[in-house]
Design an enzyme around this catalytic site. Structure first.
Site, PDB file in Angstrom:
ATOM      1  N   TYR A 133      -2.046  -0.359  10.567  1.00 41.20           N
ATOM      2  CA  TYR A 133      -2.121  -0.727   9.273  1.00 41.20           C
ATOM      3  C   TYR A 133      -0.705  -0.389   8.425  1.00 41.20           C
ATOM      4  CZ  TYR A 133      -3.733  -0.928   4.423  1.00 41.20           C
ATOM      5  OH  TYR A 133      -3.715  -1.055   2.736  1.00 41.20           O
ATOM      6  N   SER A 185       0.889  -1.263   0.106  1.00 40.97           N
ATOM      7  CA  SER A 185      -0.137  -0.011   0.075  1.00 40.97           C
ATOM      8  C   SER A 185       0.759   1.153  -0.031  1.00 40.97           C
ATOM      9  CB  SER A 185      -0.902   0.129   1.240  1.00 40.97           C
ATOM     10  OG  SER A 185      -1.312   1.423   1.452  1.00 40.97           O
TER      11      SER A 185
END
Length: 233
Positions: free
Chosen positions: A143, A130
């Site tokens: 995350y 990501s």
């Protein structure tokens, strides 16, 4: 070609993209009804395999089935993931553990189990990271930690496994998938859904990039791809 998290989003789109390129695809996910429907759509070259990346035994069974049905694998796409954003607090502790187990440990375990098959096939390992694997912000700390972990682990594997196995990290920005709907912190979920409704790329966009990377000649390896929607900050 096994893909984890193949029941929706980038995993499903990647399966479709690689099937178009002539690959036989093994769809790994917990939601059997979804992957079976996708396998039926893709036809005889597709295999639906129930698997949970947090359950090593289920991944071992999946790898054995792929070996029996396909003779092995030459591409593994580690796509299964959770994006449970929210303020860092005790109330979010279960979300933190789930993200670490799925996003990071799940990818590591799947790779460990399929590694011998990849070695035999001279294959490709594709890890879905990501933008959060490069930069962190308030509310995405754990995350981001999982995605920074994916990036560091992938770079180590790139050096360790070359030249037989190519390692590629894909780092998308906002992608139109169901990830924001899983956020348990209500205010954060609303903000994420508002962003994702305005500035996104599609799962098919990401799948096209993955298909491009793994279909390059074997003398070329594309190790890292960062991509964002035009207009994302």
């Amino acid at each position: 070609m096994p893909s984890s998290g193949a029941s929706s989003g980038i995993g499903a789109a990647t399966a479709r993209a690689l099937a178009v390129n002539g690959y036989r695809v093994a769809l790994l996910a917990r939601r059997v009804d979804r992957i079976q429907a996708l396998a039926d759509e893709l036809g005889d070259g597709a295999l639906a395999v129930e698997a949970d990346v947090t359950d090593r035994a289920s991944l071992v069974a999946a790898a054995e089935r792929v070996k029996a049905e396909f003779g092995g694998t030459d591409i593994l796409v580690n796509n299964a993931g959770m994006m449970l954003l929210g303020p860092f607090s005790t109330e979010q502790k279960d979300d933190y553990r789930q993200m670490i187990e799925v996003n990071l440990i799940g990818a590591i375990t799947a790779t460990e189990i399929f590694l011998d098959q990849l070695r035999d096939g001279g294959g490709d390992l594709v890890n879905i990271s990501s933008v959060a694997g490069r930069t962190a912000r308030p509310g995405n700390g754990v995350y981001a930690a999982t995605k920074w972990g994916i990036n560091g682990w992938s770079e180590s594997l790139r050096q360790e496994l070359q030249p037989g196995i190519r390692v590629t990290v894909i780092e998308p920005g906002a992608v139109a998938t169901e990830l924001p709907s899983h956020i348990t912190h209500e205010q954060t979920r609303a903000g994420a859904e508002a962003l994702y409704s305005q500035v996104v790329v599609t799962a098919e966009d990401i799948a096209e990039v993955i298909a491009f990377a793994v279909t390059r000649p074997r003398h070329l390896t594309i190790n890292e791809i960062l991509l964002r929607p035009a207009g994302q900050a």
